[in-house]
Design an enzyme around this catalytic site. Structure first.
Site, PDB file in Angstrom:
ATOM      1  N   LYS A  33       0.848  -1.204   0.000  1.00  0.00           N
ATOM      2  CA  LYS A  33       0.000   0.000   0.000  1.00  0.00           C
ATOM      3  C   LYS A  33       0.874   1.242   0.000  1.00  0.00           C
ATOM      4  O   LYS A  33       2.086   1.158   0.263  1.00  0.00           O
ATOM      5  CB  LYS A  33      -0.930  -0.031   1.212  1.00  0.00           C
ATOM      6  CG  LYS A  33      -0.201  -0.061   2.557  1.00  0.00           C
ATOM      7  CD  LYS A  33      -1.149  -0.345   3.714  1.00  0.00           C
ATOM      8  CE  LYS A  33      -0.395  -0.370   5.033  1.00  0.00           C
ATOM      9  NZ  LYS A  33      -1.276  -0.780   6.160  1.00  0.00           N
ATOM     10  N   ARG A 128     -11.028  -0.333  14.221  1.00  0.00           N
ATOM     11  CA  ARG A 128     -10.690   0.483  13.067  1.00  0.00           C
ATOM     12  C   ARG A 128     -11.444  -0.053  11.853  1.00  0.00           C
ATOM     13  O   ARG A 128     -12.365   0.566  11.373  1.00  0.00           O
ATOM     14  CB  ARG A 128      -9.168   0.478  12.852  1.00  0.00           C
ATOM     15  CG  ARG A 128      -8.685   1.492  11.864  1.00  0.00           C
ATOM     16  CD  ARG A 128      -7.171   1.466  11.713  1.00  0.00           C
ATOM     17  NE  ARG A 128      -6.694   0.238  11.098  1.00  0.00           N
ATOM     18  CZ  ARG A 128      -5.464   0.068  10.611  1.00  0.00           C
ATOM     19  NH1 ARG A 128      -4.591   1.054  10.696  1.00  0.00           N
ATOM     20  NH2 ARG A 128      -5.093  -1.071  10.079  1.00  0.00           N
ATOM     21  N   TYR A 242      15.901  30.847   8.170  1.00  0.00           N
ATOM     22  CA  TYR A 242      14.666  31.513   8.609  1.00  0.00           C
ATOM     23  C   TYR A 242      14.620  31.652  10.134  1.00  0.00           C
ATOM     24  O   TYR A 242      14.952  30.701  10.859  1.00  0.00           O
ATOM     25  CB  TYR A 242      13.449  30.690   8.189  1.00  0.00           C
ATOM     26  CG  TYR A 242      13.063  30.814   6.738  1.00  0.00           C
ATOM     27  CD1 TYR A 242      12.779  32.052   6.172  1.00  0.00           C
ATOM     28  CD2 TYR A 242      12.949  29.672   5.938  1.00  0.00           C
ATOM     29  CE1 TYR A 242      12.408  32.155   4.836  1.00  0.00           C
ATOM     30  CE2 TYR A 242      12.571  29.765   4.607  1.00  0.00           C
ATOM     31  CZ  TYR A 242      12.294  31.014   4.065  1.00  0.00           C
ATOM     32  OH  TYR A 242      11.913  31.105   2.764  1.00  0.00           O
ATOM     33  N   MET A 290      11.562  24.820   2.813  1.00  0.00           N
ATOM     34  CA  MET A 290      10.773  23.983   1.912  1.00  0.00           C
ATOM     35  C   MET A 290      11.658  23.119   1.016  1.00  0.00           C
ATOM     36  O   MET A 290      11.376  21.943   0.799  1.00  0.00           O
ATOM     37  CB  MET A 290       9.852  24.846   1.044  1.00  0.00           C
ATOM     38  CG  MET A 290       8.897  24.039   0.181  1.00  0.00           C
ATOM     39  SD  MET A 290       7.936  25.040  -0.953  1.00  0.00           S
ATOM     40  CE  MET A 290       6.907  25.957   0.178  1.00  0.00           C
TER      41      MET A 290
HETATM   42  C1  LIG Z   1      -0.511  -1.779   6.837  1.00  0.00           C
HETATM   43  C2  LIG Z   1      -1.115  -3.072   7.197  1.00  0.00           C
HETATM   44  C3  LIG Z   1      -0.321  -4.228   7.268  1.00  0.00           C
HETATM   45  C4  LIG Z   1       1.187  -4.186   7.221  1.00  0.00           C
HETATM   46  O1  LIG Z   1       1.635  -3.743   8.469  1.00  0.00           O
HETATM   47  P1  LIG Z   1       3.187  -3.588   8.841  1.00  0.00           P
HETATM   48  O2  LIG Z   1       3.162  -3.146  10.254  1.00  0.00           O
HETATM   49  O3  LIG Z   1       3.705  -2.539   7.928  1.00  0.00           O
HETATM   50  O4  LIG Z   1       3.831  -4.896   8.626  1.00  0.00           O
HETATM   51  C5  LIG Z   1      -0.967  -5.444   7.468  1.00  0.00           C
HETATM   52  N1  LIG Z   1      -2.314  -5.509   7.632  1.00  0.00           N
HETATM   53  C6  LIG Z   1      -3.099  -4.410   7.607  1.00  0.00           C
HETATM   54  C7  LIG Z   1      -4.556  -4.548   7.802  1.00  0.00           C
HETATM   55  C8  LIG Z   1      -2.529  -3.150   7.394  1.00  0.00           C
HETATM   56  O5  LIG Z   1      -3.299  -2.069   7.392  1.00  0.00           O
END
Ligand SMILES: *Cc1c(COP(=O)(O)O)cnc(C)c1O
Length: 345
Positions: A33, A128, A242, A290
């Protein structure tokens, strides 16, 4: 080239995946992701596919577009956010597997794409994503009759091995899933390290692949080098940057280098972080701008062409500690302006 250079070692990603895979008796997926935690989902996934990974996870359906293109038809691409209204075409056309999170999503999916593969996400205490015990009890029989590809949940405190939430969530997960015939998954990187009770049929590591905590034995994956644009002498008493936050206490040499908060170098690192010329530490002085950083190179024997912010001397987690954040955020905020060099198979 005046942008920073981000070097991504895919062999290290593969080695990390193999090491995590070797810790379990079950299948190991790869979480890619957020564009592979900022490192390029397509490249990471292709390397891991060649190494044997066949299950990939993204957060939202759109993230699967470059992934399906890079990987072809074979691997399974699952979507944590499930089946949202508007996702149907992508899920069908790219043959994605949504992890359905609620009764609503189950209904949406069964109506829109009957017979299309899906998984189920359960909430075991994190509050969640996923169905809660009561909701699950009401639909489990119906849903399990449709053979979900996976029934999964996620741990809230897996990076703290002694946290009582871990066994608590494990117990909830078992109560909700013991006896079912579908494959089960509970562990991300932290969960893998908690041991075999947490492994079930598939693990879902993300951060460990990219060299981050809590996988402390991981191979480092990224190096970030920032080019020096200009060097100047600063007299004792003169100020830099700055807000005049830094004042030279001695005659100094200050290098101005390319990179700033627009590149994911957090402003909180102002006057705090250290960069490296080989093994030699050089302190950032003044505020992070920046696009620019100013660094005290007075003690260097020569004038460097670049300074290293992330590498052998300073890991993503070291940098995260200075910035009061976590390696995940350091990686995913790495800027779009960097020249990315990816090597390895
Ligand atoms: C992001 C995520 C993972 C991976 O988690 P890590 O801590 O990066 O290994 C696995 N399962 C779910 C549901 C996630 O949101």
């Amino acid at each position: 080239m005046s942008t920073g250079r981000l070097t991504i070692d895919l062999d290290a990603v593969v080695a990390n995946w193999r090491a995590l895979d070797d810790m379990t008796q079950c299948k190991t997926a790869a979480v890619v992701k957020a564009n592979g935690y900022g490192l390029g989902a397509a490249n990471v996934a292709k390397a891991l596919f060649r190494a044997g990974a066949r299950n990939f996870f993204v957060a939202v359906a759109e993230e699967a577009i470059p992934l399906r293109e890079a990987l072809g038809d074979k691997p399974d691409i699952s979507v944590f956010s499930g089946h949202m209204k508007g996702d149907t075409d992508l899920i069908r056309d790219l043959r994605l597997t949504p992890m359905l999170n609620s009764l609503d999503q189950v209904t949406t999916h069964f109506e829109a794409l009957p017979g299309h593969p899906f998984g189920i996400q359960l909430d075991t205490g994190m509050n969640r994503l996923g169905m809660e015990a009561q909701e699950w009890a009401a639909v489990a029989e119906l849903v399990l009759g449709q053979n979900p590809t996976l029934v999964m949940s996620h741990l809230a405190c897996a990076d703290e091995p002694d946290h009582p939430m871990n066994p608590h969530q494990l117990e909830n997960f078992r109560k909700m899933t013991d006896g079912i015939h579908s494959p089960r998954s509970l562990a991300a990187t932290g969960g893998i390290l908690l041991g075999p009770d947490y492994h079930f049929d598939l693990t879902r590591p993300g951060i460990g692949l990219y060299g981050g905590h809590p996988f402390t034995n991981a191979n480092p994956v990224v190096e970030l080098d920032l080019p020096v644009i200009q060097v100047r002498d600063v007299a004792e008493g003169e100020v830099v940057g700055y807000g005049n936050t830094w004042q030279a206490a001695r005659p100094s040499r200050v290098a101005t280098i390319s990179g700033g908060y627009a590149d994911g170098i957090f402003r909180i690192l102002s006057d705090k972080v250290t960069l490296f010329h080989g093994n030699q530490p050089c302190k950032l002085v003044g505020r992070v701008s920046m696009d620019l950083l100013t660094v005290d190179i007075t003690d260097l024997a020569d004038t460097p062409e670049k300074l290293t912010l992330i590498g052998q001397q300073q890991s993503i987690d070291d940098l995260a500690n200075v910035g009061k954040t976590i390696g995940y955020e350091v990686l995913t905020q790495l800027g779009a302006r960097y020249h990315k060099r990816t090597y390895g198979k």
